[in-house]
Design a protein around this motif. Structure first.
Motif, PDB file in Angstrom:
ATOM      1  N   GLY A  33       0.798  -1.219   0.000  1.00  0.00           N
ATOM      2  CA  GLY A  33       0.000   0.000   0.000  1.00  0.00           C
ATOM      3  C   GLY A  33       0.828   1.264   0.000  1.00  0.00           C
ATOM      4  N   SER A  34       2.138   1.138   0.229  1.00  0.00           N
ATOM      5  CA  SER A  34       2.938   2.361   0.328  1.00  0.00           C
ATOM      6  C   SER A  34       4.306   2.226  -0.349  1.00  0.00           C
ATOM      7  CB  SER A  34       3.132   2.741   1.809  1.00  0.00           C
ATOM      8  OG  SER A  34       3.654   1.650   2.533  1.00  0.00           O
ATOM      9  N   VAL A  35       4.345   1.434  -1.418  1.00  0.00           N
ATOM     10  CA  VAL A  35       5.606   1.349  -2.166  1.00  0.00           C
ATOM     11  C   VAL A  35       5.801   2.670  -2.894  1.00  0.00           C
ATOM     12  CG1 VAL A  35       6.919   0.130  -3.949  1.00  0.00           C
ATOM     13  CG2 VAL A  35       5.322  -1.116  -2.530  1.00  0.00           C
ATOM     14  N   ARG A  36       6.992   3.248  -2.736  1.00  0.00           N
ATOM     15  CA  ARG A  36       7.260   4.525  -3.395  1.00  0.00           C
ATOM     16  C   ARG A  36       7.443   4.288  -4.891  1.00  0.00           C
ATOM     17  NH1 ARG A  36      12.350   6.876  -2.867  1.00  0.00           N
ATOM     18  NH2 ARG A  36      12.391   8.908  -3.850  1.00  0.00           N
ATOM     19  N   GLU A  37       6.801   5.125  -5.662  1.00  0.00           N
ATOM     20  CA  GLU A  37       6.863   4.912  -7.106  1.00  0.00           C
ATOM     21  C   GLU A  37       8.222   5.364  -7.639  1.00  0.00           C
ATOM     22  OE1 GLU A  37       4.298   6.050 -11.031  1.00  0.00           O
ATOM     23  OE2 GLU A  37       3.540   6.595  -9.079  1.00  0.00           O
ATOM     24  N   PRO A  38       9.026   4.431  -8.124  1.00  0.00           N
ATOM     25  CA  PRO A  38      10.342   4.834  -8.605  1.00  0.00           C
ATOM     26  C   PRO A  38      10.263   5.567  -9.947  1.00  0.00           C
ATOM     27  CG  PRO A  38      10.132   2.437  -8.507  1.00  0.00           C
ATOM     28  CD  PRO A  38       8.777   3.018  -8.300  1.00  0.00           C
ATOM     29  N   GLU A  39      11.350   6.303 -10.234  1.00  0.00           N
ATOM     30  CA  GLU A  39      11.441   7.034 -11.508  1.00  0.00           C
ATOM     31  C   GLU A  39      11.152   6.103 -12.687  1.00  0.00           C
ATOM     32  OE1 GLU A  39      12.394  10.175 -12.101  1.00  0.00           O
ATOM     33  OE2 GLU A  39      12.616  10.756 -10.009  1.00  0.00           O
ATOM     34  N   SER A  40      11.780   4.901 -12.617  1.00  0.00           N
ATOM     35  CA  SER A  40      11.689   3.986 -13.750  1.00  0.00           C
ATOM     36  C   SER A  40      10.254   3.542 -13.995  1.00  0.00           C
ATOM     37  CB  SER A  40      12.577   2.774 -13.514  1.00  0.00           C
ATOM     38  OG  SER A  40      12.376   2.280 -12.216  1.00  0.00           O
ATOM     39  N   ARG A  41       9.463   3.438 -12.869  1.00  0.00           N
ATOM     40  CA  ARG A  41       8.076   3.016 -13.044  1.00  0.00           C
ATOM     41  C   ARG A  41       7.278   4.140 -13.705  1.00  0.00           C
ATOM     42  NH1 ARG A  41       4.344   0.467  -8.296  1.00  0.00           N
ATOM     43  NH2 ARG A  41       3.037  -0.741  -9.655  1.00  0.00           N
ATOM     44  N   ARG A  42       7.564   5.356 -13.229  1.00  0.00           N
ATOM     45  CA  ARG A  42       6.870   6.490 -13.831  1.00  0.00           C
ATOM     46  C   ARG A  42       7.215   6.594 -15.313  1.00  0.00           C
ATOM     47  NH1 ARG A  42       7.861   8.988  -8.643  1.00  0.00           N
ATOM     48  NH2 ARG A  42       9.782   9.932  -9.400  1.00  0.00           N
ATOM     49  N   ALA A  43       8.428   6.158 -15.633  1.00  0.00           N
ATOM     50  CA  ALA A  43       8.861   6.221 -17.032  1.00  0.00           C
ATOM     51  C   ALA A  43       8.274   5.070 -17.850  1.00  0.00           C
ATOM     52  CB  ALA A  43      10.379   6.179 -17.099  1.00  0.00           C
ATOM     53  N   GLY A  44       7.489   4.203 -17.187  1.00  0.00           N
ATOM     54  CA  GLY A  44       6.768   3.184 -17.925  1.00  0.00           C
ATOM     55  C   GLY A  44       7.373   1.786 -17.867  1.00  0.00           C
ATOM     56  N   GLU A  45       8.444   1.604 -17.081  1.00  0.00           N
ATOM     57  CA  GLU A  45       9.038   0.262 -16.996  1.00  0.00           C
ATOM     58  C   GLU A  45       8.032  -0.686 -16.348  1.00  0.00           C
ATOM     59  OE1 GLU A  45      12.658  -1.981 -14.743  1.00  0.00           O
ATOM     60  OE2 GLU A  45      12.871   0.168 -15.091  1.00  0.00           O
ATOM     61  N   SER A  46       7.858  -1.861 -16.948  1.00  0.00           N
ATOM     62  CA  SER A  46       6.844  -2.750 -16.388  1.00  0.00           C
ATOM     63  C   SER A  46       7.494  -3.841 -15.548  1.00  0.00           C
ATOM     64  CB  SER A  46       6.002  -3.358 -17.506  1.00  0.00           C
ATOM     65  OG  SER A  46       6.709  -4.384 -18.138  1.00  0.00           O
ATOM     66  N   LYS A  47       6.975  -4.009 -14.343  1.00  0.00           N
ATOM     67  CA  LYS A  47       7.420  -5.058 -13.434  1.00  0.00           C
ATOM     68  C   LYS A  47       6.189  -5.501 -12.678  1.00  0.00           C
ATOM     69  CE  LYS A  47      12.008  -3.406 -11.840  1.00  0.00           C
ATOM     70  NZ  LYS A  47      12.986  -4.397 -12.176  1.00  0.00           N
ATOM     71  N   SER A  48       6.247  -6.709 -12.101  1.00  0.00           N
ATOM     72  CA  SER A  48       5.118  -7.136 -11.271  1.00  0.00           C
ATOM     73  C   SER A  48       5.169  -6.380  -9.952  1.00  0.00           C
ATOM     74  CB  SER A  48       5.217  -8.643 -11.004  1.00  0.00           C
ATOM     75  OG  SER A  48       6.333  -8.884 -10.171  1.00  0.00           O
ATOM     76  N   GLN A  49       4.044  -6.422  -9.229  1.00  0.00           N
ATOM     77  CA  GLN A  49       4.014  -5.730  -7.934  1.00  0.00           C
ATOM     78  C   GLN A  49       5.079  -6.315  -7.002  1.00  0.00           C
ATOM     79  OE1 GLN A  49       0.356  -5.993  -5.665  1.00  0.00           O
ATOM     80  NE2 GLN A  49       0.680  -3.959  -4.822  1.00  0.00           N
ATOM     81  N   ALA A  50       5.229  -7.641  -7.058  1.00  0.00           N
ATOM     82  CA  ALA A  50       6.249  -8.283  -6.218  1.00  0.00           C
ATOM     83  C   ALA A  50       7.633  -7.722  -6.544  1.00  0.00           C
ATOM     84  CB  ALA A  50       6.220  -9.800  -6.443  1.00  0.00           C
ATOM     85  N   ASP A  51       7.911  -7.547  -7.820  1.00  0.00           N
ATOM     86  CA  ASP A  51       9.238  -7.054  -8.215  1.00  0.00           C
ATOM     87  C   ASP A  51       9.476  -5.620  -7.745  1.00  0.00           C
ATOM     88  OD1 ASP A  51       9.961  -9.452  -9.310  1.00  0.00           O
ATOM     89  OD2 ASP A  51       9.312  -8.941 -11.332  1.00  0.00           O
ATOM     90  N   TRP A  52       8.413  -4.797  -7.777  1.00  0.00           N
ATOM     91  CA  TRP A  52       8.583  -3.427  -7.275  1.00  0.00           C
ATOM     92  C   TRP A  52       8.835  -3.426  -5.771  1.00  0.00           C
ATOM     93  CZ3 TRP A  52      10.138  -0.177 -10.485  1.00  0.00           C
ATOM     94  CH2 TRP A  52       9.611  -0.084 -11.780  1.00  0.00           C
ATOM     95  N   MET A  53       8.149  -4.314  -5.079  1.00  0.00           N
ATOM     96  CA  MET A  53       8.353  -4.383  -3.623  1.00  0.00           C
ATOM     97  C   MET A  53       9.776  -4.844  -3.319  1.00  0.00           C
ATOM     98  SD  MET A  53       4.635  -5.928  -2.590  1.00  0.00           S
ATOM     99  CE  MET A  53       5.066  -6.414  -0.945  1.00  0.00           C
ATOM    100  N   ILE A  54      10.245  -5.825  -4.066  1.00  0.00           N
ATOM    101  CA  ILE A  54      11.606  -6.331  -3.859  1.00  0.00           C
ATOM    102  C   ILE A  54      12.624  -5.240  -4.173  1.00  0.00           C
ATOM    103  CG2 ILE A  54      13.321  -7.949  -4.806  1.00  0.00           C
ATOM    104  CD1 ILE A  54      10.929  -9.936  -5.104  1.00  0.00           C
ATOM    105  N   LYS A  55      12.382  -4.527  -5.250  1.00  0.00           N
ATOM    106  CA  LYS A  55      13.316  -3.455  -5.618  1.00  0.00           C
ATOM    107  C   LYS A  55      13.384  -2.406  -4.506  1.00  0.00           C
ATOM    108  CE  LYS A  55      14.344   0.044  -9.131  1.00  0.00           C
ATOM    109  NZ  LYS A  55      15.497   0.413  -8.388  1.00  0.00           N
ATOM    110  N   SER A  56      12.216  -2.070  -3.979  1.00  0.00           N
ATOM    111  CA  SER A  56      12.155  -1.076  -2.909  1.00  0.00           C
ATOM    112  C   SER A  56      12.970  -1.558  -1.699  1.00  0.00           C
ATOM    113  CB  SER A  56      10.685  -0.862  -2.531  1.00  0.00           C
ATOM    114  OG  SER A  56      10.582  -0.054  -1.404  1.00  0.00           O
ATOM    115  N   ALA A  57      12.801  -2.829  -1.336  1.00  0.00           N
ATOM    116  CA  ALA A  57      13.539  -3.374  -0.181  1.00  0.00           C
ATOM    117  C   ALA A  57      15.037  -3.412  -0.462  1.00  0.00           C
ATOM    118  CB  ALA A  57      13.026  -4.774   0.143  1.00  0.00           C
ATOM    119  N   LEU A  58      15.403  -3.895  -1.653  1.00  0.00           N
ATOM    120  CA  LEU A  58      16.837  -4.034  -1.971  1.00  0.00           C
ATOM    121  C   LEU A  58      17.530  -2.673  -2.015  1.00  0.00           C
ATOM    122  CD1 LEU A  58      16.871  -6.856  -4.682  1.00  0.00           C
ATOM    123  CD2 LEU A  58      17.777  -6.979  -2.344  1.00  0.00           C
TER     124      LEU A  58
END
Ligand code: SF4
Length: 362
Positions: free
Chosen positions: A136-161
């Motif tokens: 519910g509170s994953v920060r939207e990274p630049e790359s996502r705003r730029a349209g890079e597609s990843k699953s929700q799990a991958d965005w959460m993992i990226k945020s943690a890493l």
């Protein structure tokens, strides 16, 4: 019973409770009171302690809450974790007030200069930081705003890493990780992938799992499914209701997997048209009279009591249990450690089972 091979992790401590390594999977909950109300918060935490909660987290939403932490800690017996969002100063105050751990959300505390101060204070006090990513509170990274597609799990993992890299860059490794989603599949997917990417211990949970009836099932599948794969070091069941239910559910999940045991296991048939004694009443009465005693024959496994309604599956289950009852018409056979010892009438069943249990357990 199948033995679950656990993922190898670093070991971290929250107060006296070890997380990861070979430590038993611990049970956490979160107080639902206003943290600034010390009396109400301590009262609720004490009730959770009695239920079996081993680590407690409280929401620190402002300085009033942060300043209450030392008093709360003085009034309870289990480690206290401060849940911090948005304001790094609250983390600094919580550390100064003696908490045993912090949960930070990478989605809302991420400025390097601020994080550096928190890490420095946590290191000084030797307390861990949970990198607590929440769908519910994953920060939207630049790359996502730029349209890079990843699953929700991958965005959460990226945020943690990304966050872990910052902490490691500050020479801080006293880390626990969580990747919670309200979606069971996303939760499981996130933790499974993350398990191969770091060796920090995991705090498991399905977030915002809903009202108890639904939350218990979602948590059992999500948390239980991960634990079955050896993933997970501490658990929090999240449900919309009394936090004592969270602790009870967590205990049941762990006991169902043979990871820990807390109470005798009652194996009872669902009853059907063949049943000729009141199996439901007998099972409920035996459970009530055992009153959550940690009964065991060997100190390692729970006592297994079988209460079965007829001779179809009854003798087999009763023989396999530590103590069993295979009922027939208004009477039944009692089995102890696989041996049939005598026949009892329906009205004697509960007393006889309890008498034998008291005789054989340690
Ligand atoms: Fe029915 Fe017997 Fe099975 Fe119980 S054990 S559900 S009474 S068949």
């Amino acid at each position: 019973m199948m033995v679950i091979k656990r993922r190898k992790t670093r070991q971290v401590r929250i107060g006296a409770v070890k997380i990861g390594g070979n430590a038993p999977v611990s049970i956490q909950s979160m107080a639902k009171t206003d943290t600034a109300d010390v009396d109400a918060t301590v009262r609720q935490i004490k009730a959770l302690e009695r239920e079996g909660c081993e680590i407690i987290r409280v929401a620190v939403k402002d300085m009033f809450s942060a300043r209450a932490l030392s008093k709360i800690k003085a009034g309870i017996n289990i480690p206290l974790v401060a849940d911090i969002h948005f304001h790094f100063q609250l983390a600094l105050e919580a550390i100064a007030r003696g908490v045993d751990g912090l949960r930070l959300n990478p989605g809302n505390i991420y400025r390097y200069r601020e994080l550096k101060q928190v890490v420095k204070a946590a290191r000084k006090r030797k307390i861990p930081i949970r990198v607590g990513v929440n769908s519910g509170s994953v920060r939207e990274p630049e790359s996502r705003r730029a349209g890079e597609s990843k699953s929700q799990a991958d965005w959460m993992i990226k945020s943690a890493l990304d966050y872990i890299r910052i902490l490691e860059g500050l020479d801080f490794y006293n880390i626990i990780v969580s990747l919670k989603s309200s979606d069971v599949m996303v939760t499981v997917d996130s933790y499974r992938k993350m398990a191969g990417l770091c060796n920090y211990p995991f705090h498991l949970g399905v977030t915002a799992a809903g009202l108890p009836e639904q939350a218990r099932i979602k948590s059992a599948i999500g948390i239980g499914g991960l634990l079955l794969r050896g993933i997970g070091d501490t658990v929090r069941v999240s449900l919309t209701g009394n936090p004592r239910e969270e602790v009870k559910t967590a205990r049941q999940i762990l006991q169902s997997l043979g990871a820990r045991y807390f109470e005798p296991e009652i194996i009872a048939c669902p009853t059907c048209g063949r049943t000729q004694v009141d199996v439901v009443k007998i099972a409920q009465e035996v459970k009530k009279r055992l009153n959550n005693r940690q009964c065991s024959l060997n100190g390692k496994k729970p006592l297994r009591v079988a209460i079965m309604g007829c001779m179809v599956n009854g003798p087999g289950e009763a023989r396999d249990a530590d103590i069993g009852l295979a009922a027939g018409k208004k009477s039944g056979a009692v089995f102890i450690k696989g041996k049939r010892i005598r026949r009892v009438r329906e009205e004697e069943m509960v007393d006889e089972l309890l008498k034998e249990i008291n005789r054989i357990v340690i």
